[in-house]
Design a protein around this motif. Structure first.
Motif, PDB file in Angstrom:
ATOM      1  N   ARG A   1      30.195  39.003  43.529  1.00  0.00           N
ATOM      2  CA  ARG A   1      31.305  38.050  43.413  1.00  0.00           C
ATOM      3  C   ARG A   1      31.155  36.873  44.372  1.00  0.00           C
ATOM      4  NH1 ARG A   1      37.341  40.259  43.964  1.00  0.00           N
ATOM      5  NH2 ARG A   1      36.687  41.272  42.023  1.00  0.00           N
ATOM      6  N   ALA A   2      30.755  37.143  45.602  1.00  0.00           N
ATOM      7  CA  ALA A   2      30.636  36.067  46.586  1.00  0.00           C
ATOM      8  C   ALA A   2      29.585  35.048  46.156  1.00  0.00           C
ATOM      9  CB  ALA A   2      30.293  36.642  47.957  1.00  0.00           C
ATOM     10  N   ILE A   3      28.425  35.537  45.706  1.00  0.00           N
ATOM     11  CA  ILE A   3      27.368  34.623  45.247  1.00  0.00           C
ATOM     12  C   ILE A   3      27.821  33.884  44.006  1.00  0.00           C
ATOM     13  CG2 ILE A   3      25.030  34.493  44.320  1.00  0.00           C
ATOM     14  CD1 ILE A   3      24.273  36.844  46.085  1.00  0.00           C
ATOM     15  N   ARG A   4      28.456  34.611  43.072  1.00  0.00           N
ATOM     16  CA  ARG A   4      28.903  33.989  41.822  1.00  0.00           C
ATOM     17  C   ARG A   4      29.904  32.871  42.100  1.00  0.00           C
ATOM     18  NH1 ARG A   4      30.718  38.183  39.684  1.00  0.00           N
ATOM     19  NH2 ARG A   4      32.963  37.919  39.907  1.00  0.00           N
ATOM     20  N   ASN A   5      30.897  33.154  42.941  1.00  0.00           N
ATOM     21  CA  ASN A   5      31.913  32.143  43.215  1.00  0.00           C
ATOM     22  C   ASN A   5      31.343  30.943  43.954  1.00  0.00           C
ATOM     23  OD1 ASN A   5      33.783  33.789  41.990  1.00  0.00           O
ATOM     24  ND2 ASN A   5      34.658  34.569  43.900  1.00  0.00           N
ATOM     25  N   ALA A   6      30.473  31.202  44.929  1.00  0.00           N
ATOM     26  CA  ALA A   6      29.886  30.098  45.701  1.00  0.00           C
ATOM     27  C   ALA A   6      28.999  29.236  44.816  1.00  0.00           C
ATOM     28  CB  ALA A   6      29.087  30.654  46.875  1.00  0.00           C
ATOM     29  N   LEU A   7      28.200  29.875  43.967  1.00  0.00           N
ATOM     30  CA  LEU A   7      27.300  29.120  43.101  1.00  0.00           C
ATOM     31  C   LEU A   7      28.078  28.364  42.029  1.00  0.00           C
ATOM     32  CD1 LEU A   7      24.328  28.537  42.859  1.00  0.00           C
ATOM     33  CD2 LEU A   7      24.058  30.600  41.455  1.00  0.00           C
ATOM     34  N   GLU A   8      29.128  28.977  41.511  1.00  0.00           N
ATOM     35  CA  GLU A   8      29.963  28.298  40.518  1.00  0.00           C
ATOM     36  C   GLU A   8      30.584  27.036  41.112  1.00  0.00           C
ATOM     37  OE1 GLU A   8      33.713  29.150  37.469  1.00  0.00           O
ATOM     38  OE2 GLU A   8      33.226  30.597  39.052  1.00  0.00           O
ATOM     39  N   ARG A   9      31.094  27.137  42.336  1.00  0.00           N
ATOM     40  CA  ARG A   9      31.683  25.960  42.989  1.00  0.00           C
ATOM     41  C   ARG A   9      30.639  24.871  43.216  1.00  0.00           C
ATOM     42  NH1 ARG A   9      34.445  29.888  46.071  1.00  0.00           N
ATOM     43  NH2 ARG A   9      32.917  29.684  47.748  1.00  0.00           N
ATOM     44  N   ALA A  10      29.475  25.267  43.719  1.00  0.00           N
ATOM     45  CA  ALA A  10      28.423  24.286  44.005  1.00  0.00           C
ATOM     46  C   ALA A  10      27.948  23.593  42.733  1.00  0.00           C
ATOM     47  CB  ALA A  10      27.250  24.973  44.702  1.00  0.00           C
ATOM     48  N   LEU A  11      27.779  24.358  41.674  1.00  0.00           N
ATOM     49  CA  LEU A  11      27.319  23.776  40.406  1.00  0.00           C
ATOM     50  C   LEU A  11      28.379  22.870  39.801  1.00  0.00           C
ATOM     51  CD1 LEU A  11      25.583  26.953  38.971  1.00  0.00           C
ATOM     52  CD2 LEU A  11      24.429  24.819  39.567  1.00  0.00           C
ATOM     53  N   THR A  12      29.630  23.271  39.908  1.00  0.00           N
ATOM     54  CA  THR A  12      30.718  22.442  39.388  1.00  0.00           C
ATOM     55  C   THR A  12      30.779  21.106  40.136  1.00  0.00           C
ATOM     56  OG1 THR A  12      31.989  24.398  38.737  1.00  0.00           O
ATOM     57  CG2 THR A  12      33.201  22.319  38.960  1.00  0.00           C
ATOM     58  N   LEU A  13      30.646  21.163  41.468  1.00  0.00           N
ATOM     59  CA  LEU A  13      30.637  19.927  42.259  1.00  0.00           C
ATOM     60  C   LEU A  13      29.436  19.052  41.920  1.00  0.00           C
ATOM     61  CD1 LEU A  13      31.737  21.329  45.740  1.00  0.00           C
ATOM     62  CD2 LEU A  13      33.046  19.794  44.257  1.00  0.00           C
ATOM     63  N   GLU A  14      28.357  19.689  41.482  1.00  0.00           N
ATOM     64  CA  GLU A  14      27.158  18.939  41.099  1.00  0.00           C
ATOM     65  C   GLU A  14      27.317  18.296  39.722  1.00  0.00           C
ATOM     66  OE1 GLU A  14      23.144  17.717  42.100  1.00  0.00           O
ATOM     67  OE2 GLU A  14      24.904  18.408  43.198  1.00  0.00           O
TER      68      GLU A  14
ATOM     69  N   ALA B   1      16.314  39.154  43.701  1.00  0.00           N
ATOM     70  CA  ALA B   1      16.026  39.575  45.067  1.00  0.00           C
ATOM     71  C   ALA B   1      14.674  40.264  45.138  1.00  0.00           C
ATOM     72  CB  ALA B   1      17.120  40.524  45.556  1.00  0.00           C
ATOM     73  N   LEU B   2      14.017  40.401  43.984  1.00  0.00           N
ATOM     74  CA  LEU B   2      12.717  41.072  43.923  1.00  0.00           C
ATOM     75  C   LEU B   2      11.622  40.055  44.243  1.00  0.00           C
ATOM     76  CD1 LEU B   2      13.344  42.986  40.581  1.00  0.00           C
ATOM     77  CD2 LEU B   2      13.680  43.829  42.910  1.00  0.00           C
ATOM     78  N   VAL B   3      10.768  40.373  45.197  1.00  0.00           N
ATOM     79  CA  VAL B   3       9.801  39.388  45.664  1.00  0.00           C
ATOM     80  C   VAL B   3       8.368  39.730  45.282  1.00  0.00           C
ATOM     81  CG1 VAL B   3      11.234  38.667  47.583  1.00  0.00           C
ATOM     82  CG2 VAL B   3       9.620  40.538  47.928  1.00  0.00           C
ATOM     83  N   GLU B   4       8.126  40.913  44.726  1.00  0.00           N
ATOM     84  CA  GLU B   4       6.770  41.264  44.333  1.00  0.00           C
ATOM     85  C   GLU B   4       6.350  40.462  43.112  1.00  0.00           C
ATOM     86  OE1 GLU B   4       4.703  43.222  45.960  1.00  0.00           O
ATOM     87  OE2 GLU B   4       6.248  43.539  47.488  1.00  0.00           O
ATOM     88  N   THR B   5       5.060  40.127  43.053  1.00  0.00           N
ATOM     89  CA  THR B   5       4.539  39.347  41.930  1.00  0.00           C
ATOM     90  C   THR B   5       4.793  40.051  40.609  1.00  0.00           C
ATOM     91  OG1 THR B   5       2.814  38.349  43.303  1.00  0.00           O
ATOM     92  CG2 THR B   5       2.463  38.323  40.923  1.00  0.00           C
TER      93      THR B   5
ATOM     94  N   ASP C   1      11.856  30.120  34.494  1.00  0.00           N
ATOM     95  CA  ASP C   1      11.661  29.900  35.926  1.00  0.00           C
ATOM     96  C   ASP C   1      12.494  30.923  36.679  1.00  0.00           C
ATOM     97  OD1 ASP C   1      10.683  28.770  38.222  1.00  0.00           O
ATOM     98  OD2 ASP C   1      11.617  26.807  37.933  1.00  0.00           O
ATOM     99  N   TYR C   2      12.271  31.011  37.998  1.00  0.00           N
ATOM    100  CA  TYR C   2      13.038  31.963  38.789  1.00  0.00           C
ATOM    101  C   TYR C   2      13.241  31.412  40.187  1.00  0.00           C
ATOM    102  CZ  TYR C   2       8.565  33.075  40.891  1.00  0.00           C
ATOM    103  OH  TYR C   2       7.360  32.970  41.540  1.00  0.00           O
ATOM    104  N   VAL C   3      14.268  31.916  40.852  1.00  0.00           N
ATOM    105  CA  VAL C   3      14.550  31.607  42.251  1.00  0.00           C
ATOM    106  C   VAL C   3      14.756  32.937  42.969  1.00  0.00           C
ATOM    107  CG1 VAL C   3      16.136  30.531  43.891  1.00  0.00           C
ATOM    108  CG2 VAL C   3      15.613  29.386  41.744  1.00  0.00           C
ATOM    109  N   VAL C   4      14.107  33.095  44.114  1.00  0.00           N
ATOM    110  CA  VAL C   4      14.206  34.335  44.877  1.00  0.00           C
ATOM    111  C   VAL C   4      15.339  34.235  45.894  1.00  0.00           C
ATOM    112  CG1 VAL C   4      12.998  35.889  46.469  1.00  0.00           C
ATOM    113  CG2 VAL C   4      11.745  34.817  44.578  1.00  0.00           C
ATOM    114  N   LYS C   5      16.186  35.261  45.933  1.00  0.00           N
ATOM    115  CA  LYS C   5      17.269  35.336  46.908  1.00  0.00           C
ATOM    116  C   LYS C   5      16.716  35.767  48.268  1.00  0.00           C
ATOM    117  CE  LYS C   5      20.676  36.940  43.494  1.00  0.00           C
ATOM    118  NZ  LYS C   5      21.537  38.085  43.126  1.00  0.00           N
ATOM    119  N   PRO C   6      17.292  35.292  49.367  1.00  0.00           N
ATOM    120  CA  PRO C   6      18.331  34.256  49.452  1.00  0.00           C
ATOM    121  C   PRO C   6      17.730  32.889  49.149  1.00  0.00           C
ATOM    122  CG  PRO C   6      17.585  34.853  51.641  1.00  0.00           C
ATOM    123  CD  PRO C   6      16.893  35.790  50.691  1.00  0.00           C
ATOM    124  N   PHE C   7      18.470  32.061  48.434  1.00  0.00           N
ATOM    125  CA  PHE C   7      17.939  30.778  47.982  1.00  0.00           C
ATOM    126  C   PHE C   7      18.727  29.618  48.579  1.00  0.00           C
ATOM    127  CE2 PHE C   7      20.700  32.594  44.670  1.00  0.00           C
ATOM    128  CZ  PHE C   7      21.741  31.676  44.689  1.00  0.00           C
TER     129      PHE C   7
END
Length: 235
Positions: free
Chosen positions: A8-21, A78-82, A95-101
Motif C-alpha cells: 500500500r505504501a509503495i502503491r500510494n506514493a507511486l500513484e501520487r508521484a505519477l499523478t503529479l507527473e 525486488a528480484l535482482v538475479e538475472t 522493461d523492468y525496474v528493480v526495487k528500491p527504485f
C-alpha cells in the motif's frame, strides 16, 4: 496508466508521484483486479509488481500477451538475479525496474516506452510536404531478415518470436551490421535514456536475443566488444 502493486505504501506514493507527473492512474492491489481493469479500460501502459497475491505480475503479463494485447508493460521487482529478470522478459514485459527504485528512473522508462508506442500527436503536421517514398519492406544482414512494417524477423527460414524491445534491438543491430554500437547509443536509440554503466538491462536483452537466434552448428551473430558495446556480424 494501470498500476498494480500490493504494497500500500509503495502503491500510494507511486500513484501520487505519477499523478503529479501528469498521468491518469488506475491503481489496484492485486493481479486479479489488474486483469479486470486492463480488459475494462484498455490503458496505454501497465506498471506491474512482480510479487502479488493470487495472480502475480508475470502471470498478468502472460495472460495479456496470450490474448494478443501488446500494451507496454513495465515490471517492478525486488528480484535482482538475472534469471528472475529474464522470467519477466519471457512473460512478455518490455522493461523492468528493480526495487528500491528512484521515481525519476520510473518516469524515464515510462517516457521511453510511450515514445516507442504512441502515434504522432493529432493535429501535428510537417512544415513542408515532401515527396512520398514507398516504405522499405525488408532489412537484411548476416542471414537475418526483418520486416519493420509487420514487425517480424527471421534467421534463414525460421521465424523469430520477438517482443517489441527485442525486435527494435535486433533491427538496430541489423541496420548497423559490422558496426560496433556502444552502450550509450543503444540505450538512447532503444530506451531513449542512458541508464549508466551499472545497468544490466541491455545485457539481459542481448542474452535473451542470442538464445532466440541460436542454432546448432551456426555462427553466433551478436558479439560483445568488451568495454564498448555490441556488433552484429557473421564470423
Amino acid at each position: 496508466m494501470l498500476l498494480a502493486e500490493d504494497d500500500r505504501a509503495i502503491r500510494n506514493a507511486l500513484e501520487r508521484a505519477l499523478t503529479l507527473e501528469g498521468y491518469q492512474v488506475m491503481a489496484v492491489a492485486d493481479g486479479v483486479e489488474a486483469l479486470a481493469q486492463a480488459h475494462r479500460n484498455r490503458p496505454d501502459v501497465l506498471v506491474l509488481d512482480v510479487m502479488m497475491p493470487g495472480i502475480d505480475g508475470l502471470q498478468v503479463c502472460r495472460v495479456l500477451r496470450a490474448e494478443g494485447d501488446r500494451t507496454p508493460v513495465l515490471m517492478l521487482t525486488a528480484l535482482v538475479e538475472t534469471a528472475d529478470r529474464i522470467a519477466g522478459l519471457d512473460a512478455g514485459a518490455d522493461d523492468y525496474v528493480v526495487k528500491p527504485f528512484d521515481v525519476e528512473e520510473v518516469f524515464a522508462r515510462l517516457r521511453a516506452l510511450l515514445r516507442r508506442t504512441s502515434p504522432v500527436a493529432a493535429g501535428s503536421a510537417p512544415a513542408a510536404e515532401a515527396p512520398r517514398q514507398p516504405p522499405e519492406r525488408f532489412v537484411e544482414a548476416a542471414g537475418i531478415r526483418m520486416d519493420p512494417q509487420a514487425r517480424r524477423g527471421w534467421r534463414g527460414a525460421r521465424e523469430l518470436e520477438l517482443t517489441r524491445t527485442e525486435f527494435e534491438l535486433l533491427e538496430l543491430l541489423v541496420r548497423n551490421a559490422g558496426i560496433v554500437l556502444d552502450h550509450s547509443t543503444i540505450y538512447d536509440r532503444i530506451w531513449g535514456y542512458d541508464f549508466g554503466p551499472g545497468s544490466k538491462n541491455l545485457a539481459v536483452y542481448v542474452g535473451y536475443l542470442r538464445r532466440k537466434l541460436d542454432e546448432p552448428d551456426a555462427p553466433q551473430l551478436i558479439h560483445t566488444v568488451r568495454g564498448v558495446g555490441y556488433v552484429l556480424r557473421e564470423d
